[in-house]
Design a protein around this motif. Structure first.
Motif, PDB file in Angstrom:
ATOM      1  N   ALA A 175       1.238   2.446 -13.084  1.00  0.00           N
ATOM      2  CA  ALA A 175       1.243   1.005 -13.359  1.00  0.00           C
ATOM      3  C   ALA A 175       2.511   0.612 -14.107  1.00  0.00           C
ATOM      4  N   ASN A 176       2.925   1.459 -15.060  1.00  0.00           N
ATOM      5  CA  ASN A 176       4.144   1.184 -15.811  1.00  0.00           C
ATOM      6  C   ASN A 176       5.373   1.226 -14.894  1.00  0.00           C
ATOM      7  N   ARG A 177       5.379   2.207 -13.982  1.00  0.00           N
ATOM      8  CA  ARG A 177       6.500   2.335 -13.041  1.00  0.00           C
ATOM      9  C   ARG A 177       6.542   1.138 -12.081  1.00  0.00           C
ATOM     10  N   LEU A 178       5.388   0.674 -11.678  1.00  0.00           N
ATOM     11  CA  LEU A 178       5.307  -0.469 -10.768  1.00  0.00           C
ATOM     12  C   LEU A 178       5.559  -1.790 -11.477  1.00  0.00           C
ATOM     13  N   GLY A 179       5.355  -1.789 -12.818  1.00  0.00           N
ATOM     14  CA  GLY A 179       5.544  -3.018 -13.572  1.00  0.00           C
ATOM     15  C   GLY A 179       4.360  -3.957 -13.481  1.00  0.00           C
ATOM     16  N   ILE A 180       3.154  -3.378 -13.304  1.00  0.00           N
ATOM     17  CA  ILE A 180       1.939  -4.195 -13.225  1.00  0.00           C
ATOM     18  C   ILE A 180       0.910  -3.653 -14.208  1.00  0.00           C
TER      19      ILE A 180
ATOM     20  N   THR B 153      -4.825  -4.145 -12.664  1.00  0.00           N
ATOM     21  CA  THR B 153      -4.349  -4.639 -11.371  1.00  0.00           C
ATOM     22  C   THR B 153      -4.149  -3.484 -10.409  1.00  0.00           C
ATOM     23  N   LEU B 154      -3.564  -2.411 -10.912  1.00  0.00           N
ATOM     24  CA  LEU B 154      -3.357  -1.230 -10.068  1.00  0.00           C
ATOM     25  C   LEU B 154      -4.687  -0.678  -9.586  1.00  0.00           C
ATOM     26  N   ARG B 155      -5.651  -0.589 -10.506  1.00  0.00           N
ATOM     27  CA  ARG B 155      -6.955  -0.050 -10.108  1.00  0.00           C
ATOM     28  C   ARG B 155      -7.596  -0.925  -9.022  1.00  0.00           C
ATOM     29  N   SER B 156      -7.455  -2.231  -9.145  1.00  0.00           N
ATOM     30  CA  SER B 156      -7.996  -3.144  -8.123  1.00  0.00           C
ATOM     31  C   SER B 156      -7.321  -2.907  -6.779  1.00  0.00           C
ATOM     32  N   LYS B 157      -6.005  -2.675  -6.819  1.00  0.00           N
ATOM     33  CA  LYS B 157      -5.268  -2.406  -5.586  1.00  0.00           C
ATOM     34  C   LYS B 157      -5.711  -1.087  -4.968  1.00  0.00           C
ATOM     35  N   LEU B 158      -5.976  -0.094  -5.789  1.00  0.00           N
ATOM     36  CA  LEU B 158      -6.426   1.205  -5.269  1.00  0.00           C
ATOM     37  C   LEU B 158      -7.770   1.059  -4.560  1.00  0.00           C
TER      38      LEU B 158
ATOM     39  N   LYS C 250       0.819  -1.197   0.000  1.00  0.00           N
ATOM     40  CA  LYS C 250       0.000   0.000   0.000  1.00  0.00           C
ATOM     41  C   LYS C 250       0.862   1.259   0.000  1.00  0.00           C
ATOM     42  N   GLU C 251       1.889   1.269   0.850  1.00  0.00           N
ATOM     43  CA  GLU C 251       2.771   2.429   0.920  1.00  0.00           C
ATOM     44  C   GLU C 251       3.521   2.621  -0.397  1.00  0.00           C
ATOM     45  N   LEU C 252       3.936   1.540  -1.030  1.00  0.00           N
ATOM     46  CA  LEU C 252       4.619   1.622  -2.316  1.00  0.00           C
ATOM     47  C   LEU C 252       3.700   2.242  -3.363  1.00  0.00           C
ATOM     48  N   ILE C 253       2.467   1.807  -3.406  1.00  0.00           N
ATOM     49  CA  ILE C 253       1.510   2.343  -4.377  1.00  0.00           C
ATOM     50  C   ILE C 253       1.257   3.825  -4.119  1.00  0.00           C
TER      51      ILE C 253
END
Length: 358
Positions: free
Chosen positions: A330-335, A339-344, A312-315
């Motif tokens: 998402a590009n910076r995270l490599g996902i 997937t990023l939207r689901s994590k948010l 969470k802190e990384l995002i």
């Protein structure tokens, strides 16, 4: 909340005279120190600069059957190879320019006692060969001499870097590493034993109040909270420096927040955004270790409580760096962006981040 008068209670005194702190991390160090002190085994102390490796080495000597013999300290990182060789093994007159008299080396001076080789990682491969011989054969020759000297000297060595990594990179002999590393003792950094900060402050307050003829015996609650929240890249030595400064600058009998440096209060940015002296692997290890310790042995949701918090802190931080643009983040995270939207959504961060399609 911590009391503003630092008076260690009898049941929290140091297990070994001269050593301060009763945290679980240090209790493990004390236990090993007491056990190994009763033997003649070589000891390798590992830990960051300023963690107190020399204090542990001194305790090993004082608790050993060699306590009546000499305790000789050598900082291997402070001398050149030629000077260190002469310092350790001695030399005879005429051995080199400037050798006008015979000189006894530190190993010989430590006969029947203990020699402490600090920053052993700084020694050259050439010198490591001679050290290996002393460890295995208990004998050596002075520089420029052919006569063999035998000694009964216990070796305690210390390194502020990962010595096995030095072995893998061929900067340190593997055979010497295994001879030194008979009993390894890892000294934890101060940030991993923050509960010891109050007793350390009390200890240094007494020392520097006496030296400066002052009476600083109180500490402001906000000050001790700030000191416990700090990451301590310089460890105990850094804390000692700040307490000495505070006592010198104090007008009354209290250590207040105003007497602390800006770095402790978070008012000065870290150089390059990095905690000095701490690599990423160490930080990850310590975050996990602290999380496991704080959650306790009965906790069975460690992944959720530790890994999810880190994710969470990384995002959050990457989203900030990318100005909340989800595609970039998402590009910076490599996902994948989905997937990023689901994590948010999972971490209740979606309301703060509306720039999904920019």
């Amino acid at each position: 909340m911590y009391p503003n008068r630092l008076q260690p209670t009898p049941d929290t005194g140091p297990p070994i005279p001269g050593l301060i702190g009763a945290s679980p991390a240090m209790e493990a160090v004390y236990q090993l120190t007491r056990k190994v002190a009763r033997t003649n085994a070589s000891v390798l102390l590992m830990g960051e600069t300023g963690t107190g490796k020399e204090m542990i080495a001194t305790a090993i000597h004082r608790l050993s059957s060699r306590s009546s013999g000499p305790f000789v300290r050598v900082n291997c990182g402070a001398l050149s190879e030629s000077l260190l060789e002469s310092e350790l093994f001695g030399h005879v007159r005429g051995a080199f320019t400037g050798a006008v008299n015979n000189r006894t080396g530190r190993f010989e001076a430590a006969h029947t006692g203990t020699i402490f080789l600090d920053e052993i990682n700084s020694t050259s491969l050439f010198l490591q060969v001679k050290l290996l011989r002393v460890l295995q054969e208990r004998e050596f020759e002075r520089v420029g001499d052919t006569a063999t000297i035998r000694v009964d000297t216990r070796i305690v060595a210390a390194s502020n870097v990962n010595l096995y990594e030095a072995v893998e990179s061929e900067r340190f002999r593997e055979d010497l590493y295994w001879r030194l590393n008979v009993v390894p003792i890892v000294i934890p950094p101060l940030r991993m034993r923050r509960e010891d900060v109050p007793s350390l402050i009390a200890h240094f307050l007494r020392i520097y109040s006496e030296r400066n003829e002052k009476h600083v015996v109180h500490i402001q609650p906000q000050a001790i909270e700030a000191l416990q929240d700090y990451h301590w890249p310089g460890n105990v030595r850094e804390l000692q420096n700040y307490v000495e400064r505070a006592v010198a600058m104090a007008d009354g009998d209290e250590l207040t927040v105003e007497l602390l440096p800006e770095t402790v209060l978070g008012k000065r940015e870290r150089r390059g955004g990095k905690i000095r002296g701490v690599d990423l692997d160490t930080l990850v290890y310590e975050v996990v270790q602290q999380g496991v310790n704080q959650l306790g042995t009965d906790e069975h949701h460690l992944h959720e409580k530790i890994v999810n918090r880190v994710e969470k802190e990384l995002i959050v931080q990457v989203m900030q760096l990318c100005n909340s643009v989800q595609t970039k983040a998402a590009n910076r995270l490599g996902i994948n962006r989905n997937t990023l939207r689901s994590k948010l959504v999972e971490y209740n961060l979606e309301e703060k981040d509306e720039k999904a399609d920019e």
